[in-house]
Motif scaffolding. Structure first.
Motif, PDB file in Angstrom:
ATOM      1  N   TRP A 177      27.725  24.519  15.143  1.00  0.00           N
ATOM      2  CA  TRP A 177      27.805  23.673  16.316  1.00  0.00           C
ATOM      3  C   TRP A 177      26.453  23.661  17.004  1.00  0.00           C
ATOM      4  N   THR A 178      26.246  22.670  17.837  1.00  0.00           N
ATOM      5  CA  THR A 178      24.957  22.486  18.474  1.00  0.00           C
ATOM      6  C   THR A 178      24.835  23.394  19.697  1.00  0.00           C
ATOM      7  N   PHE A 179      23.755  24.164  19.759  1.00  0.00           N
ATOM      8  CA  PHE A 179      23.510  25.032  20.901  1.00  0.00           C
ATOM      9  C   PHE A 179      22.784  24.263  21.993  1.00  0.00           C
ATOM     10  N   ASP A 180      23.083  24.622  23.219  1.00  0.00           N
ATOM     11  CA  ASP A 180      22.434  24.020  24.373  1.00  0.00           C
ATOM     12  C   ASP A 180      21.105  24.741  24.602  1.00  0.00           C
ATOM     13  N   LEU A 181      19.995  24.005  24.597  1.00  0.00           N
ATOM     14  CA  LEU A 181      18.692  24.620  24.769  1.00  0.00           C
ATOM     15  C   LEU A 181      18.473  25.146  26.182  1.00  0.00           C
ATOM     16  N   LYS A 182      19.396  24.893  27.095  1.00  0.00           N
ATOM     17  CA  LYS A 182      19.284  25.421  28.451  1.00  0.00           C
ATOM     18  C   LYS A 182      20.110  26.687  28.635  1.00  0.00           C
ATOM     19  N   GLN A 183      20.779  27.133  27.578  1.00  0.00           N
ATOM     20  CA  GLN A 183      21.656  28.297  27.680  1.00  0.00           C
ATOM     21  C   GLN A 183      21.349  29.315  26.593  1.00  0.00           C
ATOM     22  N   ALA A 184      21.590  30.574  26.923  1.00  0.00           N
ATOM     23  CA  ALA A 184      21.684  31.619  25.915  1.00  0.00           C
ATOM     24  C   ALA A 184      23.166  31.871  25.672  1.00  0.00           C
ATOM     25  N   GLN A 185      23.514  32.254  24.453  1.00  0.00           N
ATOM     26  CA  GLN A 185      24.903  32.514  24.093  1.00  0.00           C
ATOM     27  C   GLN A 185      25.010  33.935  23.539  1.00  0.00           C
ATOM     28  N   PHE A 186      25.902  34.732  24.115  1.00  0.00           N
ATOM     29  CA  PHE A 186      26.117  36.111  23.681  1.00  0.00           C
ATOM     30  C   PHE A 186      27.472  36.192  22.987  1.00  0.00           C
ATOM     31  N   PHE A 187      27.522  36.868  21.838  1.00  0.00           N
ATOM     32  CA  PHE A 187      28.722  36.906  21.010  1.00  0.00           C
ATOM     33  C   PHE A 187      29.215  38.337  20.832  1.00  0.00           C
ATOM     34  N   GLU A 188      30.540  38.464  20.655  1.00  0.00           N
ATOM     35  CA  GLU A 188      31.131  39.790  20.528  1.00  0.00           C
ATOM     36  C   GLU A 188      31.000  40.376  19.126  1.00  0.00           C
ATOM     37  N   HIS A 189      30.648  39.542  18.128  1.00  0.00           N
ATOM     38  CA  HIS A 189      30.475  40.033  16.757  1.00  0.00           C
ATOM     39  C   HIS A 189      29.110  39.623  16.233  1.00  0.00           C
ATOM     40  N   GLU A 190      28.733  40.181  15.090  1.00  0.00           N
ATOM     41  CA  GLU A 190      27.475  39.819  14.463  1.00  0.00           C
ATOM     42  C   GLU A 190      27.533  38.384  13.927  1.00  0.00           C
ATOM     43  N   ASN A 191      26.341  37.870  13.563  1.00  0.00           N
ATOM     44  CA  ASN A 191      26.238  36.528  12.978  1.00  0.00           C
ATOM     45  C   ASN A 191      26.750  35.430  13.894  1.00  0.00           C
ATOM     46  N   LEU A 192      26.643  35.639  15.209  1.00  0.00           N
ATOM     47  CA  LEU A 192      27.036  34.608  16.176  1.00  0.00           C
ATOM     48  C   LEU A 192      28.498  34.227  16.005  1.00  0.00           C
ATOM     49  N   ASP A 221      29.542  46.550  27.102  1.00  0.00           N
ATOM     50  CA  ASP A 221      29.405  47.192  25.786  1.00  0.00           C
ATOM     51  C   ASP A 221      30.116  46.386  24.699  1.00  0.00           C
ATOM     52  N   ALA A 222      30.000  45.072  24.736  1.00  0.00           N
ATOM     53  CA  ALA A 222      30.747  44.236  23.786  1.00  0.00           C
ATOM     54  C   ALA A 222      29.881  43.166  23.120  1.00  0.00           C
ATOM     55  N   ILE A 223      28.576  43.120  23.397  1.00  0.00           N
ATOM     56  CA  ILE A 223      27.716  42.090  22.827  1.00  0.00           C
ATOM     57  C   ILE A 223      27.096  42.609  21.527  1.00  0.00           C
ATOM     58  N   ASN A 274      23.676  47.044  19.465  1.00  0.00           N
ATOM     59  CA  ASN A 274      25.043  46.571  19.278  1.00  0.00           C
ATOM     60  C   ASN A 274      25.979  47.308  20.231  1.00  0.00           C
ATOM     61  N   ASP A 275      26.771  46.556  21.010  1.00  0.00           N
ATOM     62  CA  ASP A 275      27.740  47.146  21.949  1.00  0.00           C
ATOM     63  C   ASP A 275      27.075  48.144  22.892  1.00  0.00           C
ATOM     64  N   ARG A 276      25.936  47.769  23.473  1.00  0.00           N
ATOM     65  CA  ARG A 276      25.222  48.671  24.374  1.00  0.00           C
ATOM     66  C   ARG A 276      24.992  48.067  25.762  1.00  0.00           C
ATOM     67  N   ALA A 277      24.941  46.742  25.873  1.00  0.00           N
ATOM     68  CA  ALA A 277      24.508  46.103  27.124  1.00  0.00           C
ATOM     69  C   ALA A 277      25.614  46.110  28.181  1.00  0.00           C
ATOM     70  N   SER A 278      25.224  46.400  29.430  1.00  0.00           N
ATOM     71  CA  SER A 278      26.145  46.333  30.570  1.00  0.00           C
ATOM     72  C   SER A 278      25.708  45.317  31.607  1.00  0.00           C
ATOM     73  N   SER A 279      24.500  44.766  31.488  1.00  0.00           N
ATOM     74  CA  SER A 279      24.054  43.665  32.325  1.00  0.00           C
ATOM     75  C   SER A 279      22.989  42.886  31.556  1.00  0.00           C
ATOM     76  N   ILE A 280      22.880  41.593  31.830  1.00  0.00           N
ATOM     77  CA  ILE A 280      22.002  40.722  31.046  1.00  0.00           C
ATOM     78  C   ILE A 280      21.355  39.696  31.966  1.00  0.00           C
ATOM     79  N   GLU A 281      20.247  39.102  31.486  1.00  0.00           N
ATOM     80  CA  GLU A 281      19.590  38.020  32.219  1.00  0.00           C
ATOM     81  C   GLU A 281      18.817  37.153  31.243  1.00  0.00           C
TER      82      GLU A 281
END
Length: 283
Positions: A177-192, A221-223, A274-281
């Motif tokens: 699917w087409t990603f929005d160049l104005k957004q980052a996307q975080f996924f719960e599993h590998e390979n997006l 802890d889920a990204i 993997n599964d380490r982040a608690s805040s993002i920007e």
């Protein structure tokens, strides 16, 4: 992350990977025999409602909390060589060299840079953030002489690489699917793959325990993987943008290299994040 068995059963049913009869039998085995019992169990698992303030605009001009004195969730063991204080460490030797909390920076090379000084990394963030604001006022897309990043999912091939260099293969699996160049996307599993958490540019989540993932779970802890257009993503080990960090940077002139970077960032295990982040920007 600790999972509640009742929540897992309900989510498995909602996602179509479990049969209703099997779920009902498992719930009864946990003493849940009525809707009232089920609602009570879900209320207990859910906890307090998440306020909207967890998703906020960025202000990188202020001081960030120091990483010093904050315990790491686990030893950091990246899978690529790490350059720290002028010395390039093999991944097998790097863990024993960690004295202070570290900030990993990756800009698409076949190695990481480790910074053990909070002031240095915060200065780099501010300079890069101000540079991104300058580009927003004068978008480089209007300059035909500047290479454009490849947008995956559009069906258009990436620009030809420089002479003598072989272009990278497409990411696997194809995002589809087409990603929005104005957004980052975080996924719960590998390979997006799996559920995704979108984050607009110049915004962040200061507490991922307050960002809902599915029905009742959160994103703490889920990204496991992410996609980002050109810009900077910073993942923090603790809430309120504190603790050790992983900084990912794709310059706007990355061109065909952005596809290679996307493929590598689809696995945060490369950086042991993997599964380490608690805040993002993202900016």
């Amino acid at each position: 992350m600790n999972h509640n068995p009742t929540v897992d059963l309900i989510e498995a049913l909602g996602r179509g990977i479990a049969e209703p009869a099997d779920v009902a039998a498992m719930l009864r085995s946990r003493g849940i025999d009525s809707l009232e019992d089920l609602f009570a169990a879900l209320r207990e698992a859910r906890g307090p409602e998440a306020p909207d303030e967890a998703h906020v605009p960025l202000s990188l001009t202020r001081e960030r909390p120091s990483a010093r004195g904050l315990a790491a969730k686990r030893p950091l063991k990246p899978r690529l060589p790490v350059l720290m204080n002028g010395t390039l460490y093999d991944p097998t030797d790097f863990a024993s060299r960690q004295v202070r909390p570290l900030h990993l920076v990756w800009a698409g090379w076949q190695q990481f840079v480790a910074i053990d000084n909070d002031d240095v990394i915060q200065t780099w963030w501010r300079v890069n953030w101000l540079d991104s604001l300058n580009r927003a006022l004068a978008p480089y897309e209007d300059d035909p002489s500047v290479s454009k990043p490849y947008k995956p999912g559009t069906g258009a091939p990436p620009p030809a690489p420089p002479a003598g260099q072989k272009p990278p293969p497409p990411p696997s699996p194809d995002p589809g699917w087409t990603f929005d160049l104005k957004q980052a996307q975080f996924f719960e599993h590998e390979n997006l793959t799996g559920r995704n958490l979108p984050l607009e540019r110049n915004r962040g989540f200061y507490d991922l325990t307050k960002a809902r993932r599915g029905v009742l779970q959160d994103w703490n802890d889920a990204i496991s993987s992410l996609y980002m257009p050109s810009g900077v993503c910073v993942l923090h080990e603790h809430i309120h943008w504190s603790g050790q960090t992983l900084t990912l940077n794709i310059p706007p002139q990355a061109g065909w290299r952005a596809e290679r970077d996307l493929r590598q960032m689809a696995h945060l295990t490369t950086a042991d994040w993997n599964d380490r982040a608690s805040s993002i920007e993202f900016w």
